[in-house]
Structures are given as C-alpha cells and as structure tokens.
Write a protein that holds these residues in place. Structure first.
Motif, short mmCIF file in Angstrom:
data_model
loop_
_atom_site.label_atom_id
_atom_site.label_comp_id
_atom_site.label_asym_id
_atom_site.label_seq_id
_atom_site.Cartn_x
_atom_site.Cartn_y
_atom_site.Cartn_z
N UNK A 86 0.83 -1.21 0.00
CA UNK A 86 0.00 0.00 0.00
C UNK A 86 0.86 1.26 0.00
N UNK A 87 1.91 1.25 0.81
CA UNK A 87 2.78 2.43 0.90
C UNK A 87 3.47 2.71 -0.43
N UNK A 88 3.74 1.64 -1.18
CA UNK A 88 4.39 1.80 -2.48
C UNK A 88 3.41 2.17 -3.58
N UNK A 89 2.12 2.23 -3.23
CA UNK A 89 1.11 2.59 -4.21
C UNK A 89 0.84 1.51 -5.24
N UNK A 90 1.08 0.26 -4.85
CA UNK A 90 0.87 -0.86 -5.77
C UNK A 90 -0.54 -1.43 -5.59
N UNK A 91 -1.16 -1.79 -6.67
CA UNK A 91 -2.56 -2.19 -6.67
C UNK A 91 -2.71 -3.70 -6.49
N UNK A 92 -2.45 -4.18 -5.27
CA UNK A 92 -2.58 -5.61 -4.98
C UNK A 92 -3.29 -5.79 -3.64
N UNK A 93 -3.98 -6.93 -3.52
CA UNK A 93 -4.63 -7.32 -2.28
C UNK A 93 -3.92 -8.55 -1.71
N UNK A 94 -3.58 -8.52 -0.43
CA UNK A 94 -2.89 -9.64 0.22
C UNK A 94 -3.89 -10.55 0.93
N UNK A 95 -3.75 -11.86 0.71
CA UNK A 95 -4.56 -12.86 1.40
C UNK A 95 -3.62 -13.82 2.13
N UNK A 96 -3.87 -14.05 3.42
CA UNK A 96 -3.06 -14.95 4.22
C UNK A 96 -3.77 -16.30 4.33
N UNK A 97 -3.20 -17.33 3.71
CA UNK A 97 -3.76 -18.68 3.78
C UNK A 97 -2.82 -19.60 4.55
N UNK A 98 -2.18 -19.07 5.60
CA UNK A 98 -1.29 -19.87 6.42
C UNK A 98 -2.05 -20.72 7.41
N UNK A 99 -1.47 -21.87 7.79
CA UNK A 99 -2.11 -22.80 8.71
C UNK A 99 -1.05 -23.47 9.58
N UNK A 100 -1.14 -23.30 10.89
CA UNK A 100 -0.15 -23.89 11.79
C UNK A 100 -0.15 -25.41 11.70
N UNK A 101 1.06 -25.99 11.77
CA UNK A 101 1.19 -27.43 11.72
C UNK A 101 1.15 -28.01 10.32
N UNK A 102 1.02 -27.17 9.32
CA UNK A 102 0.86 -27.64 7.94
C UNK A 102 2.13 -28.31 7.42
N UNK A 103 1.97 -29.45 6.77
CA UNK A 103 3.05 -30.12 6.06
C UNK A 103 2.83 -29.93 4.56
N UNK A 104 3.78 -30.37 3.75
CA UNK A 104 3.58 -30.26 2.31
C UNK A 104 2.44 -31.16 1.85
N UNK A 105 2.25 -32.29 2.52
CA UNK A 105 1.13 -33.18 2.18
C UNK A 105 -0.20 -32.48 2.47
#
Length: 237
Positions: A86-105
């Motif tokens: 936002x500070x850089x004036x870039x037109x993107x929306x951030x979405x956090x799809x992190x999940x604790x304990x997640x493995x690659x499987x």
C-alpha cells in the motif's frame, strides 16, 4: 490484509531453528482457528471482488510462520508486506492462507480449494514440518511440485515465489544439506522466484522471538517482512 542469501548458520541459530521447527510440529492445536481465519480471508477477498474493482491477489500459503502464530494477524509478516504494498502505491490485495502445523502433504490436499480464484502472485512457504518429522525428501519434493503444478493450472499467469528453509542437523548432515538444497532445485526447475532463507536474521535470536524462544515476535516478523519484500517488490513492480 492479513511470508535471502543462505549464510553459514551458527550454533545458536541452528538451536533456534530446532525449537522453531518443533513448534511448527506442535502448532496444529491452533489449526482450526487459523483455518477459519484463512477461510474468512479468502471469502472476504471473494466478496470484495464482487462488489468493487478487483485487485490482483498476492496469496501467502504456508504454516505457522505465515499464519502468524502467537501474534496479532496485523503483526504477521504477510500483513506487514501488505502495508508495504500500500505504501508503495501498488494495486494488490494480500490474502493470508497460512495454517499452523501444515506439512507439504497437507498443503497439497487443500491447494485446489484455496485456488478457487486466480492469483497474481503465490508465495509458497512449506516444508519445515516435513524436515522436523524426517519425512523422506522425495515426498516433500513431490508434494511441493504438486502444489506448484496446481497453481500453474489454476492461475497460469501467476508468479510463484518459493520461500526456502533450513533445519538443524539432528537428522544427519546429508539429510540437512539435501533439505536446504531442494528449495533451490525446485526454483531452478520451475523457474520460480526464490527466497533462499525465510528466517534470515531472525532464527535463534532471543529478542526477536516470543517467550517460548520459538516463534518470531512482532519485531521478528518485521525483519521477515523486510526479507520477503526485498524479493517480492521487484516482482510486483
């Protein structure tokens, strides 16, 4: 809005990483809450896109580091990267799809659902829990490759950023070395943008971690955000 050249790692950093990786393995107790948070974030993004001019999405996909275990959502590094966007004036929306304990499987099993809408940039931060559990590296490679393939199928135009990780040598030097190298191998093979080591300057430093000595503090997340931003900013511009 809701993740680095690899250097020779000191004993204290290795010790900190060992604790951090242990925490990832134990962080699954909060997975339901964070899964709901990720679901809410994705639904919010979908609602906004239906009512306002749609912004391209930068999606962070990972484990407890991305989810912001032990800190407020606004203090986790994906949210801090969003502020930089936002500070850089870039037109993107951030979405956090992190999940604790997640493995690659686990990441492989939910990626199709997460990718129900197209993304502009996909930041992939998984593998630490695999290393902690001593999962065969062949499986880790295959799962990460499957995630990459699904993202490319669902969003062919997306830029994929892969966050590298290191693990302590308790599983042997060969496993440790191969684990560290697999992120660069995948990045080279798939022509991805690489963050060589996500926790550069944070892992193993007490003042940058929470009282448990494991998860980054808000100050630690700020450093991680700077590390990510250094790689991500040229991609977005």
């Amino acid at each position: 809005m809701k993740f680095l050249h690899i250097r020779q790692t000191s004993y204290s950093v290795i010790s900190g990483l060992m604790l951090l990786l242990t925490a990832w393995g134990c962080g699954s107790s909060d997975s339901k809450t964070e899964s709901a948070s990720a679901t809410s974030a994705l639904k919010s993004a979908e609602t906004k896109s239906a009512t306002t001019a749609k912004k391209p999405i930068v999606l962070f996909y990972g484990n407890s580091l991305t989810a912001g275990y032990g800190v407020e959502p606004s203090q986790a590094f994906p949210a801090l990267v969003g502020q930089k966007i936002d500070s850089a004036g870039l037109n993107f929306q951030v979405v956090n799809a992190g999940l604790s304990g997640e493995t690659t499987a686990g990441g492989k099993s939910r990626i199709s659902w997460v990718m129900r809408q197209p993304v502009a940039v996909f930041v992939l931060e998984l593998g630490g829990n695999d290393g902690l559990r001593g999962i065969p590296l062949k499986s880790t490679r295959q799962n990460l490759q499957a995630i990459i393939d699904t993202v490319r199928l669902k969003s062919p135009q997306a830029t994929i950023v892969l966050a590298g990780m290191q693990i302590p040598p308790n599983l042997g030097t060969d496993y440790t070395r191969e684990f560290r190298g697999l992120f660069k191998e995948l990045a080279d093979k798939n022509k991805l943008v690489l963050i060589p080591f996500l926790l550069e300057g944070v892992g193993g430093i007490p003042k940058l971690n929470q009282p448990d000595g494991i998860h980054p503090t808000p100050a630690g997340h700020k450093i991680v955000a700077k590390t990510v931003w250094k790689v991500l900013q040229p991609v977005l511009q």
